[in-house]
Design an enzyme around this catalytic site. Sequence first.
Site, mmCIF file in Angstrom:
data_model
loop_
_atom_site.group_PDB
_atom_site.id
_atom_site.type_symbol
_atom_site.label_atom_id
_atom_site.label_comp_id
_atom_site.label_asym_id
_atom_site.label_seq_id
_atom_site.Cartn_x
_atom_site.Cartn_y
_atom_site.Cartn_z
ATOM 1 N N GLY A 1 0.826 -1.198 0.000
ATOM 2 C CA GLY A 1 0.000 0.000 0.000
ATOM 3 C C GLY A 1 0.858 1.244 0.000
ATOM 4 O O GLY A 1 2.000 1.224 0.474
ATOM 5 N N GLN B 106 2.912 9.866 0.973
ATOM 6 C CA GLN B 106 4.200 9.179 1.115
ATOM 7 C C GLN B 106 5.141 9.463 -0.046
ATOM 8 O O GLN B 106 6.323 9.121 0.026
ATOM 9 C CB GLN B 106 3.991 7.671 1.255
ATOM 10 C CG GLN B 106 3.334 7.288 2.573
ATOM 11 C CD GLN B 106 3.135 5.801 2.647
ATOM 12 O OE1 GLN B 106 2.132 5.286 2.188
ATOM 13 N NE2 GLN B 106 4.120 5.111 3.205
ATOM 14 N N CYS C 159 5.799 -0.073 7.114
ATOM 15 C CA CYS C 159 5.430 1.114 6.356
ATOM 16 C C CYS C 159 6.609 1.520 5.490
ATOM 17 O O CYS C 159 7.746 1.550 5.971
ATOM 18 C CB CYS C 159 5.063 2.232 7.329
ATOM 19 S SG CYS C 159 4.578 3.762 6.536
ATOM 20 N N LEU C 160 6.330 1.833 4.231
ATOM 21 C CA LEU C 160 7.404 2.247 3.327
ATOM 22 C C LEU C 160 8.070 3.536 3.796
ATOM 23 O O LEU C 160 9.221 3.788 3.459
ATOM 24 C CB LEU C 160 6.862 2.413 1.903
ATOM 25 C CG LEU C 160 6.333 1.132 1.254
ATOM 26 C CD1 LEU C 160 5.772 1.421 -0.125
ATOM 27 C CD2 LEU C 160 7.403 0.062 1.198
ATOM 28 N N HIS D 200 -4.677 1.245 7.444
ATOM 29 C CA HIS D 200 -3.327 1.810 7.531
ATOM 30 C C HIS D 200 -3.172 2.977 6.542
ATOM 31 O O HIS D 200 -2.680 4.050 6.903
ATOM 32 C CB HIS D 200 -2.318 0.693 7.223
ATOM 33 C CG HIS D 200 -0.889 1.119 7.199
ATOM 34 N ND1 HIS D 200 0.023 0.709 8.145
ATOM 35 C CD2 HIS D 200 -0.194 1.905 6.334
ATOM 36 C CE1 HIS D 200 1.217 1.234 7.856
ATOM 37 N NE2 HIS D 200 1.104 1.955 6.757
ATOM 38 N N GLU D 201 -3.622 2.767 5.297
ATOM 39 C CA GLU D 201 -3.449 3.801 4.270
ATOM 40 C C GLU D 201 -4.366 5.002 4.503
ATOM 41 O O GLU D 201 -3.953 6.146 4.295
ATOM 42 C CB GLU D 201 -3.656 3.218 2.872
ATOM 43 C CG GLU D 201 -2.648 2.135 2.493
ATOM 44 C CD GLU D 201 -1.192 2.542 2.653
ATOM 45 O OE1 GLU D 201 -0.862 3.727 2.494
ATOM 46 O OE2 GLU D 201 -0.371 1.648 2.937
ATOM 47 N N HIS E 45 -2.836 7.272 6.926
ATOM 48 C CA HIS E 45 -1.847 8.166 6.317
ATOM 49 C C HIS E 45 -2.493 9.453 5.814
ATOM 50 O O HIS E 45 -1.927 10.528 5.945
ATOM 51 C CB HIS E 45 -1.151 7.491 5.132
ATOM 52 C CG HIS E 45 0.074 6.730 5.487
ATOM 53 N ND1 HIS E 45 1.185 7.308 6.065
ATOM 54 C CD2 HIS E 45 0.372 5.423 5.341
ATOM 55 C CE1 HIS E 45 2.109 6.388 6.256
ATOM 56 N NE2 HIS E 45 1.640 5.232 5.824
#
Length: 172
Positions: A46, A51, A94-95, A136-137, A140
């Site tokens: 994701g 991000q 997480c990226l 999660h996304e 963000h």
Amino acid sequence: MTIKPLVILPDSQLRLVSKPVEAVTDEIRRLADDMLETMYDAPGVGLAAIQVGIPLRMVTMDVSKAEDERAPMVLLNPEVTWTSEEKRVYEEGCLSIPEYYEEVERPDRVRFRYMNLKGETVEQEADGLLATCVQHEIDHLNGVLFIDYLSKLKRDRVMTKFKKAAKREKTA
């Protein structure tokens, strides 16, 4: 398609609340392609637009297991409309917080609504990894990170580690 640089903790952009996508344009479609390319390259399941430094309510996801069976999703202005009372614990990463993983408890099932790249409103229900990824996304998009669900001690340790790494990178 372009692989975009990722915004990494402790960058304050990650705490921004993203603005709604007003319309599906060629620019939005190009951004979706770039985000998918960036997400797959990372690799991740994701990615929120913030991000890659763009404060728009836009998410790309793909929770398929095999690379040859990709199932990319693009969610514009996603919102959770219902969550189950049952919880589930998943190890999240997480990226924007590379190589850090921790167990997080979230609702096991969710119902969510979003606009697709055709401009259609879609409602969907999810459980398991997809439900976790959606939550999660969307977090963000609201300036919330998965580490915010951890104890203060763990969260402080992660922040300290990434602040030191960022400082080292600046002086290198």
